[in-house]
Design a protein around this motif. Structure first.
Motif, PDB file in Angstrom:
ATOM      1  N   THR A  67       0.825  -1.214   0.000  1.00  0.00           N
ATOM      2  CA  THR A  67       0.000   0.000   0.000  1.00  0.00           C
ATOM      3  C   THR A  67       0.853   1.256   0.000  1.00  0.00           C
ATOM      4  OG1 THR A  67      -0.195  -0.080   2.403  1.00  0.00           O
ATOM      5  CG2 THR A  67      -1.956  -1.099   1.114  1.00  0.00           C
ATOM      6  N   LYS A  68       2.018   1.211   0.618  1.00  0.00           N
ATOM      7  CA  LYS A  68       2.896   2.380   0.665  1.00  0.00           C
ATOM      8  C   LYS A  68       3.465   2.703  -0.715  1.00  0.00           C
ATOM      9  CE  LYS A  68       7.166   2.459   2.142  1.00  0.00           C
ATOM     10  NZ  LYS A  68       8.368   2.289   2.931  1.00  0.00           N
ATOM     11  N   ASP A  79     -12.273   2.870  -2.551  1.00  0.00           N
ATOM     12  CA  ASP A  79     -12.067   1.773  -1.601  1.00  0.00           C
ATOM     13  C   ASP A  79     -12.026   0.426  -2.297  1.00  0.00           C
ATOM     14  OD1 ASP A  79     -12.002   3.560   0.447  1.00  0.00           O
ATOM     15  OD2 ASP A  79     -14.064   3.194   1.113  1.00  0.00           O
ATOM     16  N   ASN A  80     -12.834   0.261  -3.328  1.00  0.00           N
ATOM     17  CA  ASN A  80     -12.894  -1.022  -4.018  1.00  0.00           C
ATOM     18  C   ASN A  80     -11.558  -1.389  -4.656  1.00  0.00           C
ATOM     19  OD1 ASN A  80     -14.536  -3.177  -4.346  1.00  0.00           O
ATOM     20  ND2 ASN A  80     -15.502  -2.449  -6.216  1.00  0.00           N
ATOM     21  N   SER A  81     -10.878  -0.410  -5.226  1.00  0.00           N
ATOM     22  CA  SER A  81      -9.582  -0.697  -5.839  1.00  0.00           C
ATOM     23  C   SER A  81      -8.549  -1.080  -4.781  1.00  0.00           C
ATOM     24  CB  SER A  81      -9.100   0.489  -6.667  1.00  0.00           C
ATOM     25  OG  SER A  81      -8.890   1.610  -5.846  1.00  0.00           O
ATOM     26  N   MET A  82      -8.644  -0.482  -3.587  1.00  0.00           N
ATOM     27  CA  MET A  82      -7.724  -0.844  -2.513  1.00  0.00           C
ATOM     28  C   MET A  82      -8.007  -2.269  -2.026  1.00  0.00           C
ATOM     29  SD  MET A  82      -5.132  -0.161  -0.698  1.00  0.00           S
ATOM     30  CE  MET A  82      -4.847   1.571  -0.975  1.00  0.00           C
ATOM     31  N   PHE A  83      -9.284  -2.644  -1.921  1.00  0.00           N
ATOM     32  CA  PHE A  83      -9.625  -4.014  -1.527  1.00  0.00           C
ATOM     33  C   PHE A  83      -9.083  -5.024  -2.536  1.00  0.00           C
ATOM     34  CE2 PHE A  83     -13.415  -2.132   0.807  1.00  0.00           C
ATOM     35  CZ  PHE A  83     -12.782  -2.206   2.038  1.00  0.00           C
ATOM     36  N   LYS A  84      -9.186  -4.710  -3.816  1.00  0.00           N
ATOM     37  CA  LYS A  84      -8.663  -5.608  -4.851  1.00  0.00           C
ATOM     38  C   LYS A  84      -7.152  -5.730  -4.748  1.00  0.00           C
ATOM     39  CE  LYS A  84     -12.345  -4.841  -8.194  1.00  0.00           C
ATOM     40  NZ  LYS A  84     -12.700  -4.277  -9.495  1.00  0.00           N
ATOM     41  N   LEU A  85      -6.481  -4.603  -4.489  1.00  0.00           N
ATOM     42  CA  LEU A  85      -5.034  -4.603  -4.348  1.00  0.00           C
ATOM     43  C   LEU A  85      -4.605  -5.471  -3.164  1.00  0.00           C
ATOM     44  CD1 LEU A  85      -2.256  -3.390  -5.168  1.00  0.00           C
ATOM     45  CD2 LEU A  85      -2.719  -1.585  -3.505  1.00  0.00           C
ATOM     46  N   LEU A  86      -5.291  -5.318  -2.030  1.00  0.00           N
ATOM     47  CA  LEU A  86      -4.949  -6.114  -0.850  1.00  0.00           C
ATOM     48  C   LEU A  86      -5.258  -7.588  -1.069  1.00  0.00           C
ATOM     49  CD1 LEU A  86      -6.153  -3.731   1.979  1.00  0.00           C
ATOM     50  CD2 LEU A  86      -3.812  -4.168   1.236  1.00  0.00           C
ATOM     51  N   LEU A 137      -2.511 -10.505  -0.830  1.00  0.00           N
ATOM     52  CA  LEU A 137      -2.645 -11.675   0.039  1.00  0.00           C
ATOM     53  C   LEU A 137      -2.506 -12.978  -0.737  1.00  0.00           C
ATOM     54  CD1 LEU A 137      -5.504 -10.535   2.419  1.00  0.00           C
ATOM     55  CD2 LEU A 137      -3.141 -11.052   3.047  1.00  0.00           C
ATOM     56  N   GLN A 138      -2.978 -12.994  -1.962  1.00  0.00           N
ATOM     57  CA  GLN A 138      -2.814 -14.193  -2.792  1.00  0.00           C
ATOM     58  C   GLN A 138      -1.338 -14.470  -3.033  1.00  0.00           C
ATOM     59  OE1 GLN A 138      -5.262 -16.335  -3.862  1.00  0.00           O
ATOM     60  NE2 GLN A 138      -6.494 -15.094  -2.480  1.00  0.00           N
ATOM     61  N   ASN A 139      -0.570 -13.423  -3.315  1.00  0.00           N
ATOM     62  CA  ASN A 139       0.872 -13.598  -3.543  1.00  0.00           C
ATOM     63  C   ASN A 139       1.613 -13.953  -2.258  1.00  0.00           C
ATOM     64  OD1 ASN A 139       0.731 -13.093  -6.288  1.00  0.00           O
ATOM     65  ND2 ASN A 139       1.007 -10.899  -6.030  1.00  0.00           N
ATOM     66  N   ILE A 140       1.204 -13.354  -1.147  1.00  0.00           N
ATOM     67  CA  ILE A 140       1.841 -13.647   0.133  1.00  0.00           C
ATOM     68  C   ILE A 140       1.599 -15.102   0.526  1.00  0.00           C
ATOM     69  CG2 ILE A 140       1.750 -13.141   2.602  1.00  0.00           C
ATOM     70  CD1 ILE A 140       1.068 -10.228   1.805  1.00  0.00           C
ATOM     71  N   SER A 141       0.386 -15.597   0.324  1.00  0.00           N
ATOM     72  CA  SER A 141       0.054 -16.960   0.752  1.00  0.00           C
ATOM     73  C   SER A 141       0.813 -18.019  -0.042  1.00  0.00           C
ATOM     74  CB  SER A 141      -1.446 -17.203   0.656  1.00  0.00           C
ATOM     75  OG  SER A 141      -1.875 -17.174  -0.681  1.00  0.00           O
ATOM     76  N   LYS A 142       1.287 -17.705  -1.225  1.00  0.00           N
ATOM     77  CA  LYS A 142       2.074 -18.662  -2.009  1.00  0.00           C
ATOM     78  C   LYS A 142       3.410 -18.957  -1.339  1.00  0.00           C
ATOM     79  CE  LYS A 142       0.079 -17.399  -6.430  1.00  0.00           C
ATOM     80  NZ  LYS A 142       0.310 -16.729  -7.720  1.00  0.00           N
ATOM     81  N   LYS A 143       3.890 -18.029  -0.496  1.00  0.00           N
ATOM     82  CA  LYS A 143       5.185 -18.195   0.166  1.00  0.00           C
ATOM     83  C   LYS A 143       5.082 -19.021   1.438  1.00  0.00           C
ATOM     84  CE  LYS A 143       6.673 -13.721  -1.520  1.00  0.00           C
ATOM     85  NZ  LYS A 143       7.047 -12.357  -1.157  1.00  0.00           N
ATOM     86  N   TRP A 144       3.874 -19.314   1.913  1.00  0.00           N
ATOM     87  CA  TRP A 144       3.695 -20.069   3.152  1.00  0.00           C
ATOM     88  C   TRP A 144       3.871 -21.549   2.864  1.00  0.00           C
ATOM     89  CZ3 TRP A 144      -1.493 -17.331   4.585  1.00  0.00           C
ATOM     90  CH2 TRP A 144      -1.209 -16.041   4.990  1.00  0.00           C
TER      91      TRP A 144
END
Length: 71
Positions: free
Chosen positions: A19-20, A28-35, A39-46
C-alpha cells in the motif's frame, strides 16, 4: 496454542509495503482488490506446516464442535 505473532507481523509488513508503494487509490474497491491480490501472492510463500496442527485441530473440534466441518 498456535503461536502466530511472527506470521501476522510478516503479513502486516507485506501489506504495508504494497500500500505504501502504490500511492493513493481512486476508491475503496480498488484498494480491496489490491490487498486481495497481495494476500494471494503472500500466501504462495507459506510453505511451513503448522506445528502440532493435529492436536490443535482436535482441541478446536472439542471446543467449537458446531463450527468445525465434518471430514
Amino acid at each position: 496454542m498456535i503461536y502466530t505473532t511472527n506470521a501476522i507481523e510478516s503479513v502486516n509488513m507485506s501489506l504495508h509495503k504494497v500500500t505504501k508503494n502504490r500511492g493513493p487509490s481512486p476508491n475503496d474497491n480498488s484498494m480491496f482488490k489490491l490487498l486481495y491480490l497481495a494476500l494471494q501472492n503472500i500466501s504462495k510463500k507459506w510453505t511451513m506446516p503448522i506445528r502440532n496442527w493435529k492436536s490443535a485441530l482436535n482441541q478446536f473440534t472439542i471446543i467449537v464442535e458446531d463450527r468445525m466441518p465434518i471430514l
